[in-house]
Design an enzyme around this catalytic site. Structure first.
Site, mmCIF file in Angstrom:
data_model
loop_
_atom_site.group_PDB
_atom_site.id
_atom_site.type_symbol
_atom_site.label_atom_id
_atom_site.label_comp_id
_atom_site.label_asym_id
_atom_site.label_seq_id
_atom_site.Cartn_x
_atom_site.Cartn_y
_atom_site.Cartn_z
ATOM 1 N N ASP A 99 0.856 -1.192 0.000
ATOM 2 C CA ASP A 99 0.000 0.000 0.000
ATOM 3 C C ASP A 99 0.889 1.236 0.000
ATOM 4 O O ASP A 99 2.102 1.142 0.161
ATOM 5 C CB ASP A 99 -0.926 -0.037 1.216
ATOM 6 C CG ASP A 99 -0.139 -0.006 2.504
ATOM 7 O OD1 ASP A 99 0.204 1.085 2.962
ATOM 8 O OD2 ASP A 99 0.188 -1.102 3.030
ATOM 9 N N CYS A 311 -12.713 -29.081 5.160
ATOM 10 C CA CYS A 311 -11.528 -28.236 4.932
ATOM 11 C C CYS A 311 -10.269 -29.096 4.952
ATOM 12 O O CYS A 311 -10.106 -29.964 5.811
ATOM 13 C CB CYS A 311 -11.446 -27.156 6.002
ATOM 14 S SG CYS A 311 -9.983 -26.110 5.865
ATOM 15 N N CYS A 313 -7.114 -27.923 5.262
ATOM 16 C CA CYS A 313 -5.963 -27.151 5.757
ATOM 17 C C CYS A 313 -5.211 -27.951 6.834
ATOM 18 O O CYS A 313 -5.757 -28.888 7.411
ATOM 19 C CB CYS A 313 -6.414 -25.794 6.291
ATOM 20 S SG CYS A 313 -6.985 -25.812 7.996
ATOM 21 N N CYS A 316 -7.191 -28.339 10.182
ATOM 22 C CA CYS A 316 -8.320 -29.278 10.176
ATOM 23 C C CYS A 316 -7.858 -30.720 10.011
ATOM 24 O O CYS A 316 -8.527 -31.641 10.470
ATOM 25 C CB CYS A 316 -9.330 -28.897 9.096
ATOM 26 S SG CYS A 316 -10.182 -27.358 9.495
HETATM 27 ZN ZN LIG Z 1 -9.261 -25.798 8.018
#
Ligand SMILES: [Zn+2]
Length: 396
Positions: A99, A311, A313, A316
């Site tokens: 930014d 999920c 990931c 999880c």
């Molecule tokens: Zn997850």
């Protein structure tokens, strides 16, 4: 007419939704390709709070945000140059967007004052008077070496109206020209313009008309998502995408709630960023397709399911809700595990959005998404129903 300059970005539209304004594009940038619509996680001081560059890469993140305000002050542009820019400093080999530093100043520093020259403020680190000009912002971003840089704009709150909004819009156009001139590295670093104009359709249109005359590789829609009514928000978004060129990326700044992402993709936006998914993780809130789970609550103390069984990931795959709930009592690791999951949730959501557009099934995706998120039609937010109706989606 002179041939347009080569930019550090090549943009290709891969698919367009036949019903809404959604599209899938590929952006070729110096650190690899990215597919849009994309959510870009926000890093601060060179590291995501609680997440390493390696973990971000493993989640499939192709671009993340670096924070110019913090990095420009500390460790500062000289150290950044020595570290071969922010990529080297963070050990991040994919794309980075920085930014301008202006927004942080307005939001973090009370004593800031804007003149035609730039933004004047007191450094929160040592109280020194600092002037951030468009040229200085680009100098810092050139030192950071980000793939996408943002122009310094004159930011006003989205809840104010009147002559100050008009002044800020015109000044942002003038500052865009100064930023374009200041960019020392246009072949490797693209500079995005930021459309301003508050909630006034005429000012927005004027800003769009002026900025799209410039040879810039991409456009951001700025000055929204600051507490204005959602009804005003989506109308300004759709007005902006109506006037932005088809062959350049459109970045909607500061948007990260799942519903907002899906609706704004339908309105034609390609790129998004927001601190929300990582910030809310630090308060114990895990994002799921049906809303969120407050994992500090004792109802999860004996819940041995993963956060979301769909999920994939690392959190999880390894940990249960009960384990994370127990960790909160002793350790910051709980926040870390939820942060990973929340970033994965955002990235997976955008992946599903892209897949559905490519398969020509985005309208059905929206129906399913809304039903899962809100349960029944009576609970759909009015603004989302109206916004989607404006692009020919009648929610059922
Ligand atoms: Zn997850």
């Amino acid at each position: 007419m002179a041939a347009p300059k080569a930019h550090a970005l090549v943009h290709r539209v891969l698919a367009e939704c036949p019903v809404t304004k959604a599209r899938v594009c590929e952006l070729m940038l110096p650190h690899g390709p990215i597919s849009t619509p994309v959510f870009m996680p926000v890093g601060t001081q060179g590291t995501m709070k609680g997440v390493t560059a390696d973990q971000l890469r493993e989640l499939g993140c192709e671009i993340c945000l670096g924070n110019t305000y913090h990095l420009g002050m500390r460790p500062g542009p000289e150290i950044m140059k020595k570290a071969s820019g922010l990529h080297g400093f963070m050990n991040w080999k994919r794309n980075l967007l920085t930014d301008s530093g202006g927004f942080q100043m307005v939001s973090l520093v009370e004593l800031s004052q804007v003149t035609e020259e730039g933004v004047h403020f007191k450094s929160p680190y040592d109280d020194k008077e600092i002037l951030l000009t468009p040229e200085k912002s680009i100098e810092i971003q050139n030192a950071l070496g980000s793939d996408i840089m943002m122009q310094l704009d004159d930011v006003v709150s989205s809840t104010i109206s009147g002559p100050r909004v008009e002044e800020a819009m015109h000044r942002s156009v003038r500052w865009l020209d100064r930023c374009l001139l200041a960019n020392k590295n246009p072949e490797k670093q693209c500079l995005f313009a930021i459309i301003q104009g508050g909630l006034d359709p005429d000012l927005r249109k004027k800003c769009l008309e002026e900025m799209t005359k410039r040879d810039v590789p991409g456009f951001a829609i700025g000055g929204l998502s600051g507490g204005e009514e959602k009804d005003h928000f989506w109308k300004m978004v759709t007005l902006s995408t109506d006037h932005l060129p088809r062959d350049k990326p459109r970045y909607l700044m500061g948007v990260g709630y799942a519903t907002d992402l899906v609706v704004c993709v339908a309105l034609g936006c390609d790129m998004f960023d927001c601190v929300f998914p990582t910030r809310t993780a630090r308060f114990g809130s895990a994002l799921v397709p049906w809303g969120s789970l407050q994992l500090k609550n004792k109802q999860f103390a004996k819940d041995f399911q993963p956060i979301d069984k769909e999920c994939d990931c690392p959190t999880c795959k390894r940990y249960s809700r009960a384990y994370i709930n127990a960790l909160f009592k002793s350790d910051t690791a709980a926040m870390h595990h939820i942060t990973i999951h929340n970033i994965a949730y955002q990235l997976n959501l955008m992946r599903s959005v892209r897949d559905s557009i490519l398969r020509g099934q985005f309208p059905q995706f929206i129906q399913d998404f809304m039903k899962t998120m809100y349960g029944s039609k009576e609970r759909y937010p009015r603004w989302a129903v109206d916004a989607l109706e404006s692009v020919s989606i009648a929610l059922i």
